[in-house]
Design a protein around this motif. Structure first.
Motif, PDB file in Angstrom:
ATOM      1  N   UNK A 175       0.837  -1.196   0.000  1.00 55.86           N
ATOM      2  CA  UNK A 175       0.000   0.000   0.000  1.00 55.86           C
ATOM      3  C   UNK A 175       0.869   1.241   0.000  1.00 55.86           C
ATOM      4  N   UNK A 176       0.458   2.230  -0.782  1.00 58.12           N
ATOM      5  CA  UNK A 176       1.133   3.529  -0.784  1.00 58.12           C
ATOM      6  C   UNK A 176       0.067   4.616  -0.732  1.00 58.12           C
ATOM      7  N   UNK A 177       0.297   5.604   0.136  1.00 50.16           N
ATOM      8  CA  UNK A 177      -0.582   6.772   0.203  1.00 50.16           C
ATOM      9  C   UNK A 177       0.234   7.987  -0.190  1.00 50.16           C
ATOM     10  N   UNK A 178      -0.291   8.745  -1.151  1.00 52.87           N
ATOM     11  CA  UNK A 178       0.427   9.904  -1.658  1.00 52.87           C
ATOM     12  C   UNK A 178      -0.460  11.131  -1.504  1.00 52.87           C
ATOM     13  N   UNK A 179       0.081  12.174  -0.860  1.00 53.29           N
ATOM     14  CA  UNK A 179      -0.667  13.425  -0.778  1.00 53.29           C
ATOM     15  C   UNK A 179      -0.749  14.001  -2.188  1.00 53.29           C
ATOM     16  N   UNK A 180      -1.953  14.377  -2.568  1.00 53.24           N
ATOM     17  CA  UNK A 180      -2.212  14.807  -3.943  1.00 53.24           C
ATOM     18  C   UNK A 180      -2.794  16.212  -3.918  1.00 53.24           C
ATOM     19  N   UNK A 207      -3.848   9.128 -20.094  1.00 53.30           N
ATOM     20  CA  UNK A 207      -2.651   9.045 -19.243  1.00 53.30           C
ATOM     21  C   UNK A 207      -1.380   8.975 -20.082  1.00 53.30           C
ATOM     22  N   UNK A 208      -1.449   8.344 -21.255  1.00 49.96           N
ATOM     23  CA  UNK A 208      -0.251   8.234 -22.101  1.00 49.96           C
ATOM     24  C   UNK A 208       0.231   9.601 -22.593  1.00 49.96           C
ATOM     25  N   UNK A 209      -0.664  10.574 -22.708  1.00 47.79           N
ATOM     26  CA  UNK A 209      -0.211  11.911 -23.113  1.00 47.79           C
ATOM     27  C   UNK A 209       0.314  12.704 -21.910  1.00 47.79           C
ATOM     28  N   UNK A 210      -0.091  12.317 -20.697  1.00 49.03           N
ATOM     29  CA  UNK A 210       0.373  12.977 -19.470  1.00 49.03           C
ATOM     30  C   UNK A 210       1.737  12.434 -19.046  1.00 49.03           C
ATOM     31  N   UNK A 211       1.908  11.121 -19.196  1.00 52.59           N
ATOM     32  CA  UNK A 211       3.140  10.467 -18.745  1.00 52.59           C
ATOM     33  C   UNK A 211       3.632   9.458 -19.792  1.00 52.59           C
ATOM     34  N   UNK A 212       4.051   9.966 -20.972  1.00 55.15           N
ATOM     35  CA  UNK A 212       4.400   9.067 -22.081  1.00 55.15           C
ATOM     36  C   UNK A 212       5.617   8.181 -21.835  1.00 55.15           C
ATOM     37  N   UNK A 213       6.484   8.564 -20.878  1.00 51.64           N
ATOM     38  CA  UNK A 213       7.634   7.702 -20.590  1.00 51.64           C
ATOM     39  C   UNK A 213       7.221   6.477 -19.777  1.00 51.64           C
ATOM     40  N   UNK A 262       2.516  11.220  -9.358  1.00 54.90           N
ATOM     41  CA  UNK A 262       3.248  12.499  -9.328  1.00 54.90           C
ATOM     42  C   UNK A 262       3.181  13.208 -10.691  1.00 54.90           C
ATOM     43  N   UNK A 263       3.318  12.426 -11.779  1.00 58.77           N
ATOM     44  CA  UNK A 263       3.230  13.015 -13.125  1.00 58.77           C
ATOM     45  C   UNK A 263       1.852  13.620 -13.361  1.00 58.77           C
ATOM     46  N   UNK A 264       0.819  12.899 -12.965  1.00 60.15           N
ATOM     47  CA  UNK A 264      -0.557  13.379 -13.152  1.00 60.15           C
ATOM     48  C   UNK A 264      -0.795  14.624 -12.304  1.00 60.15           C
ATOM     49  N   UNK A 267      -1.783  18.328 -13.872  1.00 62.46           N
ATOM     50  CA  UNK A 267      -2.985  19.075 -13.499  1.00 62.46           C
ATOM     51  C   UNK A 267      -2.662  20.369 -12.760  1.00 62.46           C
ATOM     52  N   UNK A 268      -1.540  20.417 -12.078  1.00 68.80           N
ATOM     53  CA  UNK A 268      -1.150  21.634 -11.361  1.00 68.80           C
ATOM     54  C   UNK A 268      -0.752  22.743 -12.335  1.00 68.80           C
ATOM     55  N   UNK A 269      -0.252  22.366 -13.512  1.00 69.28           N
ATOM     56  CA  UNK A 269       0.197  23.364 -14.484  1.00 69.28           C
ATOM     57  C   UNK A 269      -0.933  23.844 -15.381  1.00 69.28           C
ATOM     58  N   UNK A 270      -2.062  23.167 -15.324  1.00 65.72           N
ATOM     59  CA  UNK A 270      -3.197  23.579 -16.164  1.00 65.72           C
ATOM     60  C   UNK A 270      -3.942  24.726 -15.491  1.00 65.72           C
TER      61      UNK A 270
END
Length: 152
Positions: free
Chosen positions: A8-13, A31-37, A142-144, A148-151
């Motif tokens: 389990x992992x909890x990440x503050x978002x 998602x592939x356009x948000x985090x293509x790598x 984190x990528x997502x 969204x933070x930059x939009x």
């Protein structure tokens, strides 16, 4: 019987948990356009986006290797903002007899937490726990969040 485990992992978002849930429920193909790598593709193979019972096919990179996975959307709980995805086919099932991923978003005050739960059963005792896979999901979160933070 293989060894079962749960990570389990909890990440503050900080970019809106509702947005995160909606993305994974209705628009995982974005998602592939948000985090293509990390994710090269996500296609609907059966059913409709956002519905339990639908089948989704992922192309992704894990530990520098191109991989694929077909998952069934096993359950969706709109109230709890959770989705359960069960692996049906793909690279991960060569190592694990069973592999299930749950994604949930909880809000406490003004803090959103994204929770990933990976449940698995190893085919052999000497197989490692899927820490790479969990790390990939954390990095993807984190990528997502950054996207969204930059939009506006």
């Amino acid at each position: 019987m293989g060894q079962r485990g749960k990570l389990t992992a909890e990440i503050e978002y900080r970019s809106g948990g509702d947005v995160f849930h909606e993305l994974f429920r209705f628009k995982p193909h974005q998602i592939s356009s948000i985090s293509p790598d990390k994710v090269q593709g996500c296609d609907l193979h059966e059913g409709e986006w956002g519905t339990a019972g639908s089948k989704i096919f992922w192309k992704y990179t894990d530990d520098g290797k191109d991989k694929v996975m077909k998952q069934e959307v096993e359950a969706i709980d709109e109230e709890k903002k959770s989705i359960v995805l069960k692996a049906l086919e793909g690279d991960v099932l060569e190592i694990y007899k069973a592999f299930k991923v749950s994604i949930g978003v909880t809000t406490t005050g003004d803090i959103d937490l994204v929770t990933w739960i990976v449940e698995y059963e190893k085919r052999k005792e000497d197989v490692e726990d899927p820490l790479n896979e969990l790390g990939l999901l954390i990095d993807l979160t984190r990528d997502i969040e950054a996207h969204h933070a930059t939009r506006p």
